[in-house]
Design an enzyme around this catalytic site. Structure first.
Site, mmCIF file in Angstrom:
data_model
loop_
_atom_site.group_PDB
_atom_site.id
_atom_site.type_symbol
_atom_site.label_atom_id
_atom_site.label_comp_id
_atom_site.label_asym_id
_atom_site.label_seq_id
_atom_site.Cartn_x
_atom_site.Cartn_y
_atom_site.Cartn_z
ATOM 1 N N ALA A 89 0.927 -1.119 0.124
ATOM 2 C CA ALA A 89 0.177 -0.004 0.184
ATOM 3 C C ALA A 89 0.145 1.100 0.089
ATOM 4 O O ALA A 89 0.391 2.242 0.567
ATOM 5 C CB ALA A 89 -0.324 -0.134 1.287
ATOM 6 N N GLY A 92 0.995 3.413 -5.984
ATOM 7 C CA GLY A 92 -0.084 3.179 -7.073
ATOM 8 C C GLY A 92 -1.184 2.742 -6.185
ATOM 9 O O GLY A 92 -1.931 3.524 -5.537
ATOM 10 N N ILE A 93 -2.189 1.860 -7.317
ATOM 11 C CA ILE A 93 -3.459 1.359 -6.605
ATOM 12 C C ILE A 93 -3.324 0.638 -4.728
ATOM 13 O O ILE A 93 -4.569 2.008 -4.293
ATOM 14 C CB ILE A 93 -4.362 -0.405 -7.430
ATOM 15 C CG1 ILE A 93 -3.899 0.766 -9.134
ATOM 16 C CG2 ILE A 93 -5.264 -0.098 -7.105
ATOM 17 C CD1 ILE A 93 -4.088 -0.754 -10.268
ATOM 18 N N ASP A 139 7.467 -9.186 4.006
ATOM 19 C CA ASP A 139 8.383 -8.670 2.310
ATOM 20 C C ASP A 139 7.633 -10.829 2.150
ATOM 21 O O ASP A 139 8.052 -11.263 2.351
ATOM 22 C CB ASP A 139 10.063 -9.470 2.718
ATOM 23 C CG ASP A 139 10.131 -9.355 1.901
ATOM 24 O OD1 ASP A 139 10.240 -9.496 0.061
ATOM 25 O OD2 ASP A 139 11.855 -9.782 1.278
ATOM 26 N N ASN A 166 -3.159 -7.140 -2.144
ATOM 27 C CA ASN A 166 -3.071 -6.442 -3.108
ATOM 28 C C ASN A 166 -1.554 -6.324 -3.661
ATOM 29 O O ASN A 166 -1.442 -6.184 -4.750
ATOM 30 C CB ASN A 166 -3.679 -4.505 -2.446
ATOM 31 C CG ASN A 166 -2.855 -3.498 -3.466
ATOM 32 O OD1 ASN A 166 -3.579 -3.888 -4.601
ATOM 33 N ND2 ASN A 166 -1.600 -3.338 -3.504
ATOM 34 N N TYR A 236 10.257 -20.827 -18.966
ATOM 35 C CA TYR A 236 10.030 -19.669 -18.184
ATOM 36 C C TYR A 236 9.426 -18.461 -19.067
ATOM 37 O O TYR A 236 10.731 -18.519 -20.089
ATOM 38 C CB TYR A 236 10.891 -19.315 -17.323
ATOM 39 C CG TYR A 236 10.551 -18.520 -16.605
ATOM 40 C CD1 TYR A 236 9.656 -18.249 -15.361
ATOM 41 C CD2 TYR A 236 10.652 -16.760 -17.048
ATOM 42 C CE1 TYR A 236 9.130 -16.996 -14.333
ATOM 43 C CE2 TYR A 236 10.522 -15.486 -16.338
ATOM 44 C CZ TYR A 236 9.662 -15.932 -14.480
ATOM 45 O OH TYR A 236 8.812 -14.717 -14.300
#
Length: 365
Positions: A89, A92-93, A139, A166, A236
């Site tokens: 948080a 950005g969003i 983390d 988020n 990958y």
């Protein structure tokens, strides 16, 4: 005649009592419920025209609705009683979502890798709102950090009503140092671990878990989830691996939502939409020609950050989202339920994914 007159008066009296009761009930019902009742008469947010023009969907919101519009539709004071935990948080969003929760006066706990930055932002928001914001280091690339964060959170003795998973990383090269697909571990696996460890702290009266996913889930590997090869650099692909992590969030959301429904825990997966942030800009550059192509095609559909946070806030706080969820809707975009591909409804794949994640949880203990 007298008995008829008395009976008539009793009927009229009962009718007035019922009318008064109905009026009081109607006042308690939020505007969202009224919208849901009238949804068949409302314009639909057909894509792409409806998205571009901001047409409202059956929820009463659309692609141009912001989190402020959602909060304005809530009963005053109802959201201030919430205890919210949000990851990622500080930009950005995620930061916009944090601002939205703080505007309601809720108690908010932020899990952040950059603890100093998060505390500075928390102080700024607390000076402008009545919210209490606590910051704990987290983390999500490290399972030990997740366990330490949960221990610190449980020590606060808070009852969680909203968990917003988020935090996430965009498409990126395979991490040769740790030999891991970081997108899968950060976006899905450690959020799974976090949520399982926090279950005991959920409010018994009800809680909501919001998993921030993406429409990009449609572009995962052909088999959906590369079991046995998740942390293998052979084959990958950064975009497909990012999509794999978002598909995993969708599969888990539906599976665990059904498992915990009786406990009053509702799971939602939200697609914020295309939002111009620093993270999306970095992802576009690292994705080569595909990123450039998606940028050109998607430019007209880009939302503001306030609109990008709206669907998370809608699913976290709005009674309309809770009603949809009771009827089996779990994936939302532009504050409205959205259909999903068949692979994201694959119960066998979901069960296998959750069993895999549970083994990882046990190994990290």
């Amino acid at each position: 005649m007298v008995s008829v007159a008395v009976s008539s008066r009793l009927v009229n009296f009962e009718a007035r009592v019922n009318e008064r009761r109905d009026n009081e009930t109607a006042r308690r019902i939020t505007k969202s419920h009224a919208r849901l009742v009238m949804k068949s008469k409302m314009p639909r947010c057909w894509w792409p025209i409806g998205h571009l023009r901001g047409w409202l969907g059956p929820s009463g919101f659309g692609s141009k609705s912001s989190w402020r519009d959602v909060i304005a539709d809530l009963d005053p004071g109802s959201a201030s009683r919430n205890c919210v935990l949000i990851t990622g948080a500080t930009a950005g969003i995620g930061f916009e979502t944090l601002k939205a929760f703080c505007s309601t006066g809720a108690t908010v706990v932020v899990g952040a890798r950059d603890e100093a930055r998060a505390k500075a932002l928390a102080c700024e928001l607390m000076s402008k709102t009545t919210s209490i914001v606590r910051v704990l280091r987290l983390d999500l690339s490290c399972s030990k950090s997740v366990h330490a964060f949960v221990d610190a959170f449980l020590a606060l003795n808070l009852k969680l009503t909203v968990l917003v998973n988020n935090a996430g990383i965009m498409p990126c090269p395979f991490d040769a140092d740790s030999h891991r697909d970081l997108a899968f571990h950060v976006n899905f696996l450690n959020h799974f671990v976090l949520t399982q460890l926090l279950l005991e702290s959920f409010d018994p009266a009800g809680a909501r878990v919001i998993n921030v996913t993406s429409e990009v889930y449609r572009f995962s590997y052909p088999e959906g989830i590369r079991f046995g090869k998740i942390d293998d650099d052979r084959g990958y692909d950064s975009v497909k691996s990012y999509a794999q992590s978002k598909l995993a969030l969708l599969l888990w959301t539906r599976y665990q939502g059904e498992a915990l429904r009786e406990r009053g825990v509702q799971f939602f997966a939200v697609h914020p939409g295309s939002v111009a942030t620093q993270g999306s800009a970095r992802a576009r550059k690292s994705s080569g020609w595909r990123g450039a192509l998606l940028h050109c095609v998607g430019a007209p559909f880009v939302k503001s950050v306030e609109c990008g946070a709206a669907t998370t806030i809608y699913c976290a706080l709005h009674p309309g989202a809770s009603m949809y969820n009771r009827f089996g809707e779990y994936y939302f975009a532009s504050c409205n339920p959205r259909g999903v591909r068949e692979i994201s409804r694959d119960a066998t794949l979901a069960r296998r994914l959750v069993e895999y994640a549970a083994r990882e949880l046990d190994a990290s203990a």
